[in-house]
Scaffold this active site. Structure first.
Site, PDB file in Angstrom:
ATOM      1  N   ASN A  77       0.832  -1.196   0.000  1.00 49.12           N
ATOM      2  CA  ASN A  77       0.000   0.000   0.000  1.00 49.12           C
ATOM      3  C   ASN A  77       0.870   1.252   0.000  1.00 49.12           C
ATOM      4  O   ASN A  77       2.062   1.210   0.297  1.00 49.12           O
ATOM      5  CB  ASN A  77      -0.925   0.008   1.219  1.00 49.12           C
TER       6      ASN A  77
ATOM      7  N   CYS B 136      -4.813  -7.875  -4.023  1.00 52.26           N
ATOM      8  CA  CYS B 136      -5.307  -6.682  -4.715  1.00 52.26           C
ATOM      9  C   CYS B 136      -5.814  -7.135  -6.068  1.00 52.26           C
ATOM     10  O   CYS B 136      -5.023  -7.499  -6.943  1.00 52.26           O
ATOM     11  CB  CYS B 136      -4.210  -5.633  -4.868  1.00 52.26           C
TER      12      CYS B 136
ATOM     13  N   ASN C 247      -7.828 -10.876   1.698  1.00 54.55           N
ATOM     14  CA  ASN C 247      -7.652  -9.683   2.531  1.00 54.55           C
ATOM     15  C   ASN C 247      -9.000  -9.373   3.178  1.00 54.55           C
ATOM     16  O   ASN C 247     -10.048  -9.843   2.729  1.00 54.55           O
ATOM     17  CB  ASN C 247      -7.107  -8.501   1.713  1.00 54.55           C
TER      18      ASN C 247
ATOM     19  N   ASN D 269     -10.779  -3.353   4.648  1.00 60.74           N
ATOM     20  CA  ASN D 269     -11.286  -2.543   3.545  1.00 60.74           C
ATOM     21  C   ASN D 269     -12.794  -2.410   3.731  1.00 60.74           C
ATOM     22  O   ASN D 269     -13.471  -3.402   4.009  1.00 60.74           O
ATOM     23  CB  ASN D 269     -10.982  -3.219   2.210  1.00 60.74           C
TER      24      ASN D 269
ATOM     25  N   CYS E 249     -11.759  -0.910  -6.469  1.00 62.92           N
ATOM     26  CA  CYS E 249     -11.095  -1.931  -5.642  1.00 62.92           C
ATOM     27  C   CYS E 249     -11.604  -3.287  -6.112  1.00 62.92           C
ATOM     28  O   CYS E 249     -12.778  -3.615  -5.917  1.00 62.92           O
ATOM     29  CB  CYS E 249     -11.407  -1.716  -4.165  1.00 62.92           C
TER      30      CYS E 249
END
Length: 274
Positions: A64, A73, A157, A190, A217
């Site tokens: 990040n 990601c 994640n 997130n 995202c």
């Protein structure tokens, strides 16, 4: 050091080949490179490394803008696949990579979209991680003096998904950072704000852990659809409309992997003295 600037629906990346270059990124260096006034500027840094397993093609690392390393990601995965082909590191269309916590298959289609097998969504609180006694379709949280109803899932994640009436007026900038660092998310999370337009179409904004709100995202889009399907709100194939553009997500439910399809754009190549 040579690098490329790329983006997936406006979620922008600095991509570095560490197969043919000897590079090392400290958190301080990453923060300096991420600065949009004094450095290259990006949401995430993507690093292509040699594989640790002979059955794989590459190892995929993600950092990040704040210098923290993360395990997943989705938008970056699409750019990763385009990058390794553009740079002649592989000519395969099905590219097998390892990440910090698993493996992925990235498929470059004939129309230059990239389809990513994101694996099966994991709703177990310990996998997120999220502090809860058992799996629930909806959790109740207190944040910013509000009661929040949300879904929680790991896509490699941690993600928290909140359904809103209108994504344009959602409190992304105020509620996002509060929930991102909420005590029930020991590794932060997130935060997705999802508006269900119909069963095959959602609108979404995401406040990303360590990056703030981004134009798109990929893993957040996957998480929103997974939670929406788990809660009975969405169909198996969903168009996700993000500020930066469209992603297509498909998931047949428990026991099946989730697939994300979308674009990956090469912007320019550069060279920077470290």
């Amino acid at each position: 050091m040579q690098f490329s600037k790329m983006h997936g629906l406006g979620n922008d990346f600095m991509v570095v080949d560490a197969v043919t270059q000897n590079v090392f990124f400290s958190p301080d260096l990453i923060r300096r490179l991420a600065d949009r006034h004094l450095g290259v500027g990006f949401d995430q840094l993507l690093v292509v490394e040699p594989p640790y397993d002979p059955e794989l093609d590459f190892h995929y690392r993600i950092f990040n803008a704040d210098g923290s390393e993360v395990a997943q990601c989705g938008n970056g995965a699409r750019c990763f696949a385009r990058f390794v082909r553009l740079k002649g590191l592989t000519n395969k269309r099905d590219i097998r990579v390892s990440t910090a916590n698993g493996r992925m298959v990235l498929t470059v289609t004939d129309d230059d979209l990239v389809r990513v097998n994101m694996g099966e969504p994991n709703f177990e609180p310990s996998a997120v991680p999220f502090r809860a006694n058992k799996v629930e379709k909806t959790y109740i949280m207190r944040a910013a003096e509000q009661t929040i109803l949300c879904g929680v899932v790991s896509m490699g994640n941690p993600h928290c998904v909140i359904q809103v009436d209108d994504v344009d007026t959602a409190a992304v900038e105020t509620l996002g950072p509060v929930l991102e660092s909420h005590e029930r998310f020991p590794e932060r999370a997130n935060i997705g704000f999802m508006q269900v337009v119909k069963r095959e179409h959602i609108r979404l904004r995401v406040y990303e852990r360590g990056a703030g709100e981004t134009q798109a995202c990929g893993s957040g889009a996957c998480a929103a659809v997974a939670v929406g399907i788990q809660q009975g709100l969405l169909a198996e194939e969903v168009r996700v409309e993000l500020p930066g553009g469209r992603l297509d997500i498909a998931w047949k439910g428990p026991g099946h992997p989730l697939y994300m399809t979308g674009p990956a754009v090469h912007v320019y190549d550069g060279f920077i003295h470290l």
